[in-house]
Enzyme design. Structure first.
Site, PDB file in Angstrom:
ATOM      1  N   MET A   1      24.367  66.132  29.727  1.00  0.00           N
ATOM      2  CA  MET A   1      25.783  65.782  29.298  1.00  0.00           C
ATOM      3  C   MET A   1      26.507  67.354  29.827  1.00  0.00           C
ATOM      4  O   MET A   1      27.404  67.738  29.180  1.00  0.00           O
ATOM      5  CB  MET A   1      26.073  65.725  27.992  1.00  0.00           C
ATOM      6  CG  MET A   1      25.475  64.494  27.325  1.00  0.00           C
ATOM      7  SD  MET A   1      25.949  64.476  25.561  1.00  0.00           S
ATOM      8  CE  MET A   1      24.653  65.466  24.837  1.00  0.00           C
TER       9      MET A   1
ATOM     10  N   ASP B   1      24.725  50.370  25.151  1.00  0.00           N
ATOM     11  CA  ASP B   1      25.876  50.960  25.809  1.00  0.00           C
ATOM     12  C   ASP B   1      26.177  50.573  27.256  1.00  0.00           C
ATOM     13  O   ASP B   1      25.011  50.271  27.888  1.00  0.00           O
ATOM     14  CB  ASP B   1      25.342  52.349  25.960  1.00  0.00           C
ATOM     15  CG  ASP B   1      25.252  52.919  24.508  1.00  0.00           C
ATOM     16  OD1 ASP B   1      26.123  52.734  23.622  1.00  0.00           O
ATOM     17  OD2 ASP B   1      24.256  53.733  24.232  1.00  0.00           O
TER      18      ASP B   1
ATOM     19  N   LYS C   1      29.730  53.393  25.987  1.00  0.00           N
ATOM     20  CA  LYS C   1      30.154  54.676  25.873  1.00  0.00           C
ATOM     21  C   LYS C   1      29.650  55.014  27.361  1.00  0.00           C
ATOM     22  O   LYS C   1      28.724  55.429  27.739  1.00  0.00           O
ATOM     23  CB  LYS C   1      29.323  55.519  24.855  1.00  0.00           C
ATOM     24  CG  LYS C   1      29.864  55.217  23.607  1.00  0.00           C
ATOM     25  CD  LYS C   1      29.461  56.242  22.581  1.00  0.00           C
ATOM     26  CE  LYS C   1      27.778  56.108  22.256  1.00  0.00           C
ATOM     27  NZ  LYS C   1      27.590  56.997  21.281  1.00  0.00           N
TER      28      LYS C   1
HETATM   29  N1  SAH Z   1      19.085  59.760  24.676  1.00  0.00           N
HETATM   30  C1  SAH Z   1      19.258  60.044  26.015  1.00  0.00           C
HETATM   31  C2  SAH Z   1      20.316  61.044  26.393  1.00  0.00           C
HETATM   32  C3  SAH Z   1      21.772  60.731  25.749  1.00  0.00           C
HETATM   33  S1  SAH Z   1      23.003  61.691  26.293  1.00  0.00           S
HETATM   34  C4  SAH Z   1      17.951  60.354  26.577  1.00  0.00           C
HETATM   35  O1  SAH Z   1      17.097  60.610  26.049  1.00  0.00           O
HETATM   36  O2  SAH Z   1      17.798  60.172  27.900  1.00  0.00           O
HETATM   37  C5  SAH Z   1      23.450  61.335  27.637  1.00  0.00           C
HETATM   38  C6  SAH Z   1      23.003  62.312  28.601  1.00  0.00           C
HETATM   39  O3  SAH Z   1      21.648  62.022  29.025  1.00  0.00           O
HETATM   40  C7  SAH Z   1      23.773  62.156  30.003  1.00  0.00           C
HETATM   41  O4  SAH Z   1      24.990  62.910  30.038  1.00  0.00           O
HETATM   42  C8  SAH Z   1      22.887  62.701  31.136  1.00  0.00           C
HETATM   43  O5  SAH Z   1      23.089  64.184  31.017  1.00  0.00           O
HETATM   44  C9  SAH Z   1      21.434  62.266  30.494  1.00  0.00           C
HETATM   45  N2  SAH Z   1      20.921  61.062  31.297  1.00  0.00           N
HETATM   46  C10 SAH Z   1      20.917  59.674  30.548  1.00  0.00           C
HETATM   47  N3  SAH Z   1      20.209  58.932  31.541  1.00  0.00           N
HETATM   48  C11 SAH Z   1      20.187  59.531  32.731  1.00  0.00           C
HETATM   49  C12 SAH Z   1      19.679  59.302  34.003  1.00  0.00           C
HETATM   50  N4  SAH Z   1      19.178  58.133  34.109  1.00  0.00           N
HETATM   51  N5  SAH Z   1      19.709  60.396  34.859  1.00  0.00           N
HETATM   52  C13 SAH Z   1      20.037  61.414  34.734  1.00  0.00           C
HETATM   53  N6  SAH Z   1      20.722  61.910  33.370  1.00  0.00           N
HETATM   54  C14 SAH Z   1      20.598  60.847  32.536  1.00  0.00           C
END
Ligand code: SAH
Length: 485
Positions: free
Chosen positions: A170, A36, A56
């Site tokens: 999100m 991604d 994405k």
């Molecule tokens: N599978 C991922 C989450 C995917 S959904 C996980 O376990 O982290 C995507 C959401 O994750 C984003 O909208 C945000 O809310 C959060 N996110 C992912 N990476 C992030 C980061 N480095 N800092 C803050 N929020 C993050």
């Protein structure tokens, strides 16, 4: 090999060092990697595989989920070892489960490799433990972006009543609605809340407040996805546990080295060059003036490097008494084979003590804006002082400096490594119409000056100085700060 295999691999929240060993190995062994756009490209450094960005970002899908599933199937059926690299953990709001099911349906082997999830790591990296004895003994993780039309939307009333820590992923685009739902469901508007943007990235950002004002603060700070909302009393722990943000104002060429040092000392560096160096041509009578002087003094590693790249200057200095102000300047001179002497104290008195009886005519090779504090002191003690400017210190015009000035309130430490870093920071704030705000921020923050001339200039500019190291290096300044803050 009849059929390839797909690994659904969690890449962690952003920092490549937070990938697991298994993720790192699979990435290096894969034939094809689908990733991604939110991933740090450094995670794929030196990788031989075919790289496919299925990018994405919120609201903008490069490839539909079906498209991704089809591509995974196609690549696996062609016999490849396929890595599907996903942010955080693949099974937490990552649609990893869907991808796994789609592959299994086609009879393709699939293995999931857990990753460090941003739901826990992003708050953690901002100094918020999601549970803490006596403060929160439960953690609820929800999506702030329920898909329209899905059965059983989130019951925000129930979530509001849960207590403990709530983490919303999100949630940027629906922030206000979600917060209103929480307050409407009975959660106090005074509950502490924080938003962590890009946790684990070099440009990680954190803002904190309460449910009542966090949406407004997010708007002011221009919070963008990926970001996480954390709600609960644990947010208060970040005051003690968060890394201190240190603004590094040195010229761009020194930023990387400074960033590494600041991180090694446990700070969160904000890179914002306030000055830039522009080389000046050497004057035609330079060699004569070197010959006429009994000793030659350098006040910075930059000056030393600029002068000594010239062959004629190098050989004319070979037999001279050389003075280096500060250990870094000394190191730079030593790397050119010179043997500089370093005064114990960086002041005209210190220099006088060192020169006394040995040198009556001194030549400075340094910045055009070099502090007059040294040379005037020497002159008034009867020394003949010559000064050749090697470079000009000018405003950086770096957009990162503007960003820093706008977020100055959230900076814990300002590290001034020369008088010009201070002058240009204030000057730029004035141009942006933010001088008053910057001065207020400096008043609340810890202000560090690398040495006496810088401290004097800060005072002259009407700013306080909290910290000055005994040795005048950036590293000694970080050490002094670590002991203090
Ligand atoms: N599978 C991922 C989450 C995917 S959904 C996980 O376990 O982290 C995507 C959401 O994750 C984003 O909208 C945000 O809310 C959060 N996110 C992912 N990476 C992030 C980061 N480095 N800092 C803050 N929020 C993050």
């Amino acid at each position: 090999m009849a059929r390839g295999k797909v690994y659904l691999v969690g890449a962690g929240p952003g920092d490549p060092e937070l990938m697991t060993l298994k993720a790192k190995r699979l990435v290096s062994e894969a034939d094809v990697i689908l990733y991604d756009r939110l991933l740090d490209p450094k995670m794929l450094d030196g990788v031989k595989a075919e790289l496919i960005d299925v990018g994405k970002t919120a609201g903008r899908h490069k490839l539909s989920q079906d498209g991704i599933n089809r591509l995974l199937i196609e690549k696996a059926e062609a016999g490849n070892v396929v890595v599907r690299l996903k942010g955080g953990d693949p099974y937490l709001f990552g649609r990893g489960g869907e991808e796994a099911l789609a592959l299994l349906e086609r009879g393709i082997h699939v293995e999931v490799v857990p990753g460090v999830t941003s739901a826990i790591a992003a708050p953690e990296l901002a100094g918020i433990p999601v549970t803490h004895r006596g403060v929160a003994s439960s953690l609820t993780i929800v999506t702030g972006h329920e898909e329209p039309g899905k059965n059983g939307p989130l019951d925000w009333n129930a979530i509001a009543r849960l207590g403990g820590t709530l983490v919303v992923l999100m949630g940027v685009s629906r922030l206000e609605k979600n917060i209103a739902a929480l307050i409407g469901g009975g959660r106090s508007s005074q509950t502490p809340a924080a938003i962590v943007e890009k946790g684990g990235w070099p440009d990680q950002k954190m803002i904190s407040g309460t449910l009542a004002n966090i949406a407004e603060l997010a708007r002011m700070a221009k919070i963008k996805p990926p970001a996480i909302l954390v709600v609960g009393d644990v947010v208060g722990l970040s005051r003690k546990l968060a890394k201190k943000k240190i603004a590094i104002l040195r010229p761009a060429a020194q930023q990387e080295e400074s960033r590494k040092l600041a991180e090694a000392y446990g700070f969160l560096p904000i890179l914002a060059p306030s000055i830039a160096l522009v080389e000046r041509p050497l004057p035609p009578d330079l060699l004569e003036r070197i010959r006429a002087a009994e000793c030659v003094a350098f006040t910075s590693a930059n000056g030393a490097a600029l002068a000594l790249k010239n062959e004629a200057v190098r050989s004319s200095l070979a037999e001279k008494m050389i003075v280096a102000i500060g250990p870094k300047t000394s190191q730079a001179l030593i790397s050119y084979g010179l043997r500089p002497q370093v005064p114990e104290e960086y002041s005209s008195e210190g220099l006088m003590r060192m020169l006394s009886g040995k040198c009556k005519h001194i030549l400075f090779l340094r910045s055009a804006q070099g502090s007059q504090y040294l040379s005037e002191g020497l002159r008034s003690s009867g020394l003949l002082v010559d000064d050749i400017p090697l470079y000009e210190v000018v405003a950086s015009h770096d957009p990162r400096l503007d960003e820093l000035i706008k977020m100055a309130r959230s900076v814990d430490i300002f590290a001034f490594t020369s008088s010009s870093t201070a002058r240009n920071l204030l000057e730029r704030a004035r141009e942006l119409g933010l001088e008053k705000e910057l001065r207020e921020a400096l008043d609340c923050a810890t202000v560090a000056a690398i040495g006496k001339p810088t401290a004097k200039e800060l005072e002259r500019l009407g700013l306080k100085v909290n910290i000055m190291p005994r040795v005048f290096t950036f590293e000694a300044m970080l050490q002094a700060l670590k002991a203090e803050v």
